[in-house]
Design a protein around this motif. Structure first.
Motif, PDB file in Angstrom:
ATOM      1  N   VAL A  62       0.856  -1.183   0.000  1.00 20.78           N
ATOM      2  CA  VAL A  62       0.000   0.000   0.000  1.00 20.78           C
ATOM      3  C   VAL A  62       0.896   1.239   0.000  1.00 20.78           C
ATOM      4  O   VAL A  62       1.817   1.342   0.811  1.00 20.78           O
ATOM      5  CB  VAL A  62      -0.926   0.002   1.235  1.00 20.78           C
ATOM      6  CG1 VAL A  62      -1.682   1.319   1.343  1.00 20.78           C
ATOM      7  CG2 VAL A  62      -1.881  -1.171   1.179  1.00 20.78           C
ATOM      8  N   VAL A  63       0.633   2.152  -0.907  1.00 21.78           N
ATOM      9  CA  VAL A  63       1.303   3.448  -0.943  1.00 21.78           C
ATOM     10  C   VAL A  63       0.190   4.483  -0.871  1.00 21.78           C
ATOM     11  O   VAL A  63      -0.629   4.590  -1.797  1.00 21.78           O
ATOM     12  CB  VAL A  63       2.154   3.627  -2.224  1.00 21.78           C
ATOM     13  CG1 VAL A  63       2.776   5.010  -2.264  1.00 21.78           C
ATOM     14  CG2 VAL A  63       3.221   2.547  -2.316  1.00 21.78           C
ATOM     15  N   VAL A  64       0.116   5.214   0.240  1.00 21.70           N
ATOM     16  CA  VAL A  64      -0.980   6.142   0.489  1.00 21.70           C
ATOM     17  C   VAL A  64      -1.111   7.155  -0.645  1.00 21.70           C
ATOM     18  O   VAL A  64      -0.147   7.790  -1.045  1.00 21.70           O
ATOM     19  CB  VAL A  64      -0.771   6.881   1.832  1.00 21.70           C
ATOM     20  CG1 VAL A  64      -1.831   7.955   2.040  1.00 21.70           C
ATOM     21  CG2 VAL A  64      -0.805   5.889   2.977  1.00 21.70           C
ATOM     22  N   GLY A  65      -2.326   7.258  -1.176  1.00 20.04           N
ATOM     23  CA  GLY A  65      -2.618   8.229  -2.220  1.00 20.04           C
ATOM     24  C   GLY A  65      -2.307   7.756  -3.632  1.00 20.04           C
ATOM     25  O   GLY A  65      -2.436   8.522  -4.574  1.00 20.04           O
ATOM     26  N   TYR A  66      -1.930   6.494  -3.769  1.00 17.98           N
ATOM     27  CA  TYR A  66      -1.571   5.956  -5.086  1.00 17.98           C
ATOM     28  C   TYR A  66      -2.202   4.583  -5.275  1.00 17.98           C
ATOM     29  O   TYR A  66      -2.451   3.864  -4.305  1.00 17.98           O
ATOM     30  CB  TYR A  66      -0.051   5.848  -5.236  1.00 17.98           C
ATOM     31  CG  TYR A  66       0.607   7.199  -5.281  1.00 17.98           C
ATOM     32  CD1 TYR A  66       0.821   7.849  -6.485  1.00 17.98           C
ATOM     33  CD2 TYR A  66       0.976   7.843  -4.111  1.00 17.98           C
ATOM     34  CE1 TYR A  66       1.403   9.105  -6.528  1.00 17.98           C
ATOM     35  CE2 TYR A  66       1.561   9.101  -4.143  1.00 17.98           C
ATOM     36  CZ  TYR A  66       1.771   9.725  -5.353  1.00 17.98           C
ATOM     37  OH  TYR A  66       2.330  10.968  -5.388  1.00 17.98           O
ATOM     38  N   THR A  67      -2.409   4.213  -6.544  1.00 20.75           N
ATOM     39  CA  THR A  67      -2.998   2.924  -6.880  1.00 20.75           C
ATOM     40  C   THR A  67      -2.018   2.158  -7.768  1.00 20.75           C
ATOM     41  O   THR A  67      -1.555   2.692  -8.781  1.00 20.75           O
ATOM     42  CB  THR A  67      -4.319   3.125  -7.650  1.00 20.75           C
ATOM     43  OG1 THR A  67      -5.180   3.946  -6.864  1.00 20.75           O
ATOM     44  CG2 THR A  67      -4.997   1.805  -7.935  1.00 20.75           C
ATOM     45  N   PRO A  68      -1.707   0.889  -7.411  1.00 21.24           N
ATOM     46  CA  PRO A  68      -0.792   0.112  -8.257  1.00 21.24           C
ATOM     47  C   PRO A  68      -1.506  -0.399  -9.508  1.00 21.24           C
ATOM     48  O   PRO A  68      -2.687  -0.724  -9.461  1.00 21.24           O
ATOM     49  CB  PRO A  68      -0.387  -1.051  -7.348  1.00 21.24           C
ATOM     50  CG  PRO A  68      -1.540  -1.220  -6.414  1.00 21.24           C
ATOM     51  CD  PRO A  68      -2.119   0.148  -6.213  1.00 21.24           C
ATOM     52  N   ASP A  69      -0.765  -0.473 -10.634  1.00 20.26           N
ATOM     53  CA  ASP A  69      -1.381  -1.014 -11.846  1.00 20.26           C
ATOM     54  C   ASP A  69      -1.580  -2.520 -11.743  1.00 20.26           C
ATOM     55  O   ASP A  69      -2.374  -3.094 -12.475  1.00 20.26           O
ATOM     56  CB  ASP A  69      -0.583  -0.641 -13.103  1.00 20.26           C
ATOM     57  CG  ASP A  69       0.836  -1.199 -13.120  1.00 20.26           C
ATOM     58  OD1 ASP A  69       1.294  -1.753 -12.108  1.00 20.26           O
ATOM     59  OD2 ASP A  69       1.498  -1.069 -14.176  1.00 20.26           O
ATOM     60  N   LYS A  70      -0.869  -3.166 -10.804  1.00 20.04           N
ATOM     61  CA  LYS A  70      -1.064  -4.592 -10.532  1.00 20.04           C
ATOM     62  C   LYS A  70      -1.236  -4.757  -9.014  1.00 20.04           C
ATOM     63  O   LYS A  70      -0.268  -4.693  -8.270  1.00 20.04           O
ATOM     64  CB  LYS A  70       0.152  -5.404 -10.993  1.00 20.04           C
ATOM     65  CG  LYS A  70       0.434  -5.328 -12.474  1.00 20.04           C
ATOM     66  CD  LYS A  70       1.709  -6.116 -12.794  1.00 20.04           C
ATOM     67  CE  LYS A  70       2.185  -5.797 -14.175  1.00 20.04           C
ATOM     68  NZ  LYS A  70       3.424  -5.038 -14.223  1.00 20.04           N
TER      69      LYS A  70
END
Length: 187
Positions: A62-70
């Motif tokens: 989890v990276v706060v404020g970001y969405t992983p493409d996978k």
């Protein structure tokens, strides 16, 4: 005779005159990065013995404020392999606070708070000001970047309109015009 390649380690002696077999490995790596190539999270890696296949489902951090493409990576490798997960800005909330100028002084009072949404690291933009009768919105910094953690606050101040009131005394005299702010009591 050709000299031995420099990168091949010489077999060690196990003390019985027999060389020990060299264990060969390969590495599997998952890199977590932002679109510009900066590291978003610590990489994941596994070292595996050559000749074997490694399979596992790895959940992206989890990276706060970001969405992983996978959201997950299906690792299935029998040789050296690198996977890349790219994190894109996610829609996050930020706060807009509206302050109106006081009637009796030049200070401002909070009258409204709103929650808005925008993408991490993007500008808050224009058109956050509201329309209040008798007030005009002052300029605010439209380039303020939206923080990943939702902590961004935008303060918008509104000045009261000033009015000049003339009195028609139908031939009388003694009352000067009044210059007053919107909402001021007239006596």
């Amino acid at each position: 005779a050709d000299p031995a390649p420099v990168n091949d380690p010489a077999p060690s002696d196990n003390g019985e005159g027999e060389p020990e077999p060299q264990i060969s490995t390969y590495t599997i790596l998952i890199k977590y990065q932002f679109a510009d190539g900066r590291q978003a999270a610590n990489p994941w890696s596994a070292t595996v013995a050559a000749g074997s296949t490694y399979t596992q489902t790895i959940t992206s951090p989890v990276v706060v404020g970001y969405t992983p493409d996978k959201p997950t990576v299906e690792v299935n490798a029998s040789a050296e392999k690198t996977y890349t997960v790219t994190y894109k800005p996610a829609e996050v909330e930020f706060t807009v606070k509206h302050y109106q100028q006081n009637v009796t002084n030049d200070l401002y009072t909070l009258v409204d708070t709103e929650t808005k949404t925008g993408y991490t690291e993007s500008a808050v933009g224009e058109q956050l000001a509201k329309t209040y009768p008798g007030f005009s919105a002052l300029l605010y910094d439209t380039t303020t970047k939206i923080a990943a953690d939702g902590s961004t606050e935008v303060e918008i101040k509104y000045d009261r309109y000033y009015y000049l009131m003339n009195f028609d005394l139908d031939g009388g005299y003694g009352v000067e015009p009044i210059y007053a702010r919107y909402g001021a009591p007239i006596s």
